[in-house]
Design an enzyme around this catalytic site. Structure first.
Site, PDB file in Angstrom:
ATOM      1  N   LYS A  46      -7.648 -23.445  34.165  1.00  0.00           N
ATOM      2  CA  LYS A  46      -8.454 -24.187  35.141  1.00  0.00           C
ATOM      3  C   LYS A  46      -8.305 -23.577  36.543  1.00  0.00           C
ATOM      4  O   LYS A  46      -7.237 -23.089  36.894  1.00  0.00           O
ATOM      5  CB  LYS A  46      -7.978 -25.649  35.141  1.00  0.00           C
ATOM      6  N   GLY A  73     -14.907 -30.698  40.700  1.00  0.00           N
ATOM      7  CA  GLY A  73     -14.410 -30.465  42.062  1.00  0.00           C
ATOM      8  C   GLY A  73     -13.024 -29.845  42.089  1.00  0.00           C
ATOM      9  O   GLY A  73     -12.218 -30.129  42.982  1.00  0.00           O
ATOM     10  N   ASN A 100      -7.393 -18.480  36.985  1.00  0.00           N
ATOM     11  CA  ASN A 100      -8.610 -18.613  37.791  1.00  0.00           C
ATOM     12  C   ASN A 100      -8.198 -19.198  39.138  1.00  0.00           C
ATOM     13  O   ASN A 100      -7.564 -20.253  39.193  1.00  0.00           O
ATOM     14  CB  ASN A 100      -9.579 -19.533  37.034  1.00  0.00           C
ATOM     15  N   CYS A 131     -17.761 -21.624  42.280  1.00  0.00           N
ATOM     16  CA  CYS A 131     -17.828 -23.047  41.917  1.00  0.00           C
ATOM     17  C   CYS A 131     -18.811 -23.758  42.843  1.00  0.00           C
ATOM     18  O   CYS A 131     -18.615 -23.768  44.058  1.00  0.00           O
ATOM     19  CB  CYS A 131     -16.445 -23.688  42.029  1.00  0.00           C
TER      20      CYS A 131
HETATM   21  C1  LIG Z   1     -15.983 -29.171  32.889  1.00  0.00           C
HETATM   22  C2  LIG Z   1     -16.081 -27.772  33.430  1.00  0.00           C
HETATM   23  C3  LIG Z   1     -15.118 -27.314  34.329  1.00  0.00           C
HETATM   24  C4  LIG Z   1     -15.193 -26.000  34.830  1.00  0.00           C
HETATM   25  N1  LIG Z   1     -14.230 -25.561  35.698  1.00  0.00           N
HETATM   26  C5  LIG Z   1     -14.257 -24.263  36.132  1.00  0.00           C
HETATM   27  C6  LIG Z   1     -13.218 -23.756  36.969  1.00  0.00           C
HETATM   28  O1  LIG Z   1     -12.243 -24.440  37.302  1.00  0.00           O
HETATM   29  N2  LIG Z   1     -13.310 -22.454  37.391  1.00  0.00           N
HETATM   30  C7  LIG Z   1     -14.366 -21.645  37.016  1.00  0.00           C
HETATM   31  O2  LIG Z   1     -14.420 -20.479  37.436  1.00  0.00           O
HETATM   32  N3  LIG Z   1     -15.343 -22.100  36.199  1.00  0.00           N
HETATM   33  C8  LIG Z   1     -15.313 -23.377  35.757  1.00  0.00           C
HETATM   34  N4  LIG Z   1     -16.298 -23.834  34.923  1.00  0.00           N
HETATM   35  C9  LIG Z   1     -17.395 -22.924  34.528  1.00  0.00           C
HETATM   36  C10 LIG Z   1     -17.150 -22.299  33.144  1.00  0.00           C
HETATM   37  O3  LIG Z   1     -15.948 -21.560  33.113  1.00  0.00           O
HETATM   38  C11 LIG Z   1     -18.346 -21.383  32.762  1.00  0.00           C
HETATM   39  O4  LIG Z   1     -18.462 -20.344  33.700  1.00  0.00           O
HETATM   40  C12 LIG Z   1     -19.662 -22.149  32.722  1.00  0.00           C
HETATM   41  O5  LIG Z   1     -19.470 -23.458  32.226  1.00  0.00           O
HETATM   42  C13 LIG Z   1     -20.709 -21.448  31.861  1.00  0.00           C
HETATM   43  O6  LIG Z   1     -20.245 -21.239  30.553  1.00  0.00           O
HETATM   44  P1  LIG Z   1     -20.485 -22.270  29.326  1.00  0.00           P
HETATM   45  O7  LIG Z   1     -21.950 -22.549  29.273  1.00  0.00           O
HETATM   46  O8  LIG Z   1     -19.947 -21.552  28.123  1.00  0.00           O
HETATM   47  O9  LIG Z   1     -19.693 -23.498  29.636  1.00  0.00           O
HETATM   48  C14 LIG Z   1     -16.254 -25.142  34.420  1.00  0.00           C
HETATM   49  C15 LIG Z   1     -17.216 -25.612  33.507  1.00  0.00           C
HETATM   50  C16 LIG Z   1     -17.143 -26.906  33.008  1.00  0.00           C
HETATM   51  C17 LIG Z   1     -18.195 -27.366  32.030  1.00  0.00           C
END
Ligand SMILES: Cc1cc2nc3c(=O)[nH]c(=O)nc-3n(C[C@H](O)[C@H](O)[C@H](O)COP(=O)(O)O)c2cc1C
Length: 304
Positions: A46, A73, A100, A131
Site C-alpha cells: 500500500k 486517500g 509504493n 494517486c
Molecule cells: C482500493 C484501491 C487502493 C489503491 N491504492 C493505491 C496506492 O496506495 N498506491 C498506488 O500507487 N495505487 C493504488 N491503487 C491503484 C492500483 O494499484 C492500480 O494502479 C489501479 O487500480 C488500476 O489497476 P486495476 O484495474 O488492476 O485495479 C489503488 C487501487 C484501489 C482499487
C-alpha cells in the site's frame, strides 16, 4: 515447461511477470489461504507516507457496473511502522517486495526514499505520483513532465534501490511523462493508476464518495490502460509494467504483447483473491499451447 522469468530491474529477476498492485492487498501480512504471495513475481505494498494517514472520509469505495471507484486517500501507518512491522516479515519471503511511496513535496519523497534505502526485505521503490484521491501532493507532481522528473531525480539521488515511477492516466500526454522520468533516471515505469471518476446518489442529491471524486479501476479501464502501455512501450527503453483492469490471463497477455515486461493486478484480486495466481497459470498454458519457451517471445509480440 516454459520459462516465465523476466529481468525487470537492475539486479532483479522475477520468477514470473505477475505482480500484486499497490493498495489492493495491503502489506501482504494478512493470511490468505486462497493466494500464496510466494507464487507471484513480486508484491507492491500500500502507498506509504512519512507520517501515518487516516485517509478520506467514508464512503471510500463504490462498485460500478464496470469497475470500482475508490477514494481511500492513502490510509497507511507511516514509513516507520512499515519498516518495523512489515519489512522484517518481507525479509523472510522469496517474493520481492516493492514499497509504493507517496508524499506532499519533492523533499518528502527524497526523505522516504532515503529512509527505506538498505532496509532488508525491500527490493525496490514504486514512486506514486499518480494517486488522484489526496488533496495535496502525489498527482500534483505526476501530471507534468517537469515535476515528475524532479521527483524521480530526488528519489534516485536518495536511494540505491531500483526505482519504478507509477504514472497517471489523468494527463494530456502520458508518453511525455514517461520520457521525462526515464531521462531523470527511473529504472522502470508502471502505468496506469486510477482514472479520476465520480458517482452521484440521486436520492440524496449528493456525491456518493466522501471525497466527492475517486479513482476508477477494474475492467472498465483496461482498453485505456492498454493503449497507454502500447504508446509508452514504444517511446521508452526502460521496462514498462502494465496495469489497469487486468482480470484474466488473456488480459495480461495483451499487455505483454503491447510491450509490457510485467503486469500488475489490482481490482481483480479484490473480487477473486486467486486471480493473480490464475493469471500466472494461464500465461503458462498459453505459452505451452503456442510452443513459446521464454517471455521474450511474448513481450512486444503485437509490435513486431
Ligand atoms: C482500493 C484501491 C487502493 C489503491 N491504492 C493505491 C496506492 O496506495 N498506491 C498506488 O500507487 N495505487 C493504488 N491503487 C491503484 C492500483 O494499484 C492500480 O494502479 C489501479 O487500480 C488500476 O489497476 P486495476 O484495474 O488492476 O485495479 C489503488 C487501487 C484501489 C482499487
Amino acid at each position: 515447461m516454459p520459462d516465465l522469468s523476466i529481468q525487470l530491474l537492475p539486479g532483479l529477476k522475477l520468477k514470473n511477470p505477475v505482480i500484486a498492485a499497490s493498495g489492493t492487498a495491503g502489506y501482504g501480512d494478512e493470511p490468505n489461504r486462497l493466494c500464496d504471495i510466494a507464487d507471484l513475481g513480486a508484491f507492491v505494498c500500500k502507498g506509504t507516507t512519512l507520517k501515518p494517514r487516516a485517509g478520506n472520509p467514508q464512503p471510500r469505495i463504490m462498485e460500478t457496473p464496470y469497475g470500482l471507484l475508490n477514494a481511500i486517500g492513502l490510509q497507511n501507518p507511516g514509513v516507520e511502522a512499515v519498516i518495523e512491522k512489515y519489512a522484517p516479515l518481507w525479509a523472510g519471503w522469496t517474493t520481492p517486495i516493492f514499497v509504493n511511496i507517496a508524499a506532499e513535496s519533492v523533499d518528502e519523497y527524497a526523505k522516504l526514499a532515503h529512509r527505506l534505502d538498505k532496509v532488508p526485505g525491500i527490493a525496490a521503490l514504486e514512486v506514486n505520483i499518480s494517486c488522484p484521491n489526496v488533496a495535496a501532493g502525489c498527482l500534483e507532481f505526476g501530471s507534468t513532465p517537469e515535476s515528475a522528473a524532479a521527483v524521480t531525480r530526488a528519489v534516485k539521488n536518495a536511494t540505491s534501490l531500483p526505482v519504478i515511477v507509477k504514472l497517471t492516466p489523468n494527463t494530456s500526454d502520458i508518453v511525455a511523462l514517461a520520457q521525462a522520468v526515464e531521462s531523470a533516471g527511473a529504472d522502470a515505469v508502471s502505468l496506469i493508476n486510477t482514472l479520476r471518476g465520480m458517482a452521484i446518489d440521486i436520492k440524496k442529491r449528493k456525491p456518493v464518495l466522501g471525497n466527492i471524486t475517486g479513482g476508477l479501476s477494474g475492467s472498465a479501464v483496461k482498453p485505456v490502460a492498454l493503449a497507454m502501455v502500447y504508446r509508452v512501450a514504444g517511446a521508452v527503453k526502460v521496462p514498462v509494467i502494465g496495469c489497469g483492469g487486468i482480470t484474466t490471463g488473456e488480459d495480461a497477455i495483451e499487455f505483454l504483447m503491447a510491450g509490457a515486461t510485467a503486469v500488475e493486478v489490482g481490482t481483480a484480486a479484490l473480487v477473486n483473491p486467486r486471480a493473480p495466481i490464475e493469471i500466472v497459470k494461464s500465461i503458462e498454458n498459453y505459452m505451452l499451447e503456442w510452443k513459446l519457451t521464454e517471455m521474450s517471445q511474448l513481450i512486444g509480440a503485437a509490435r513486431r
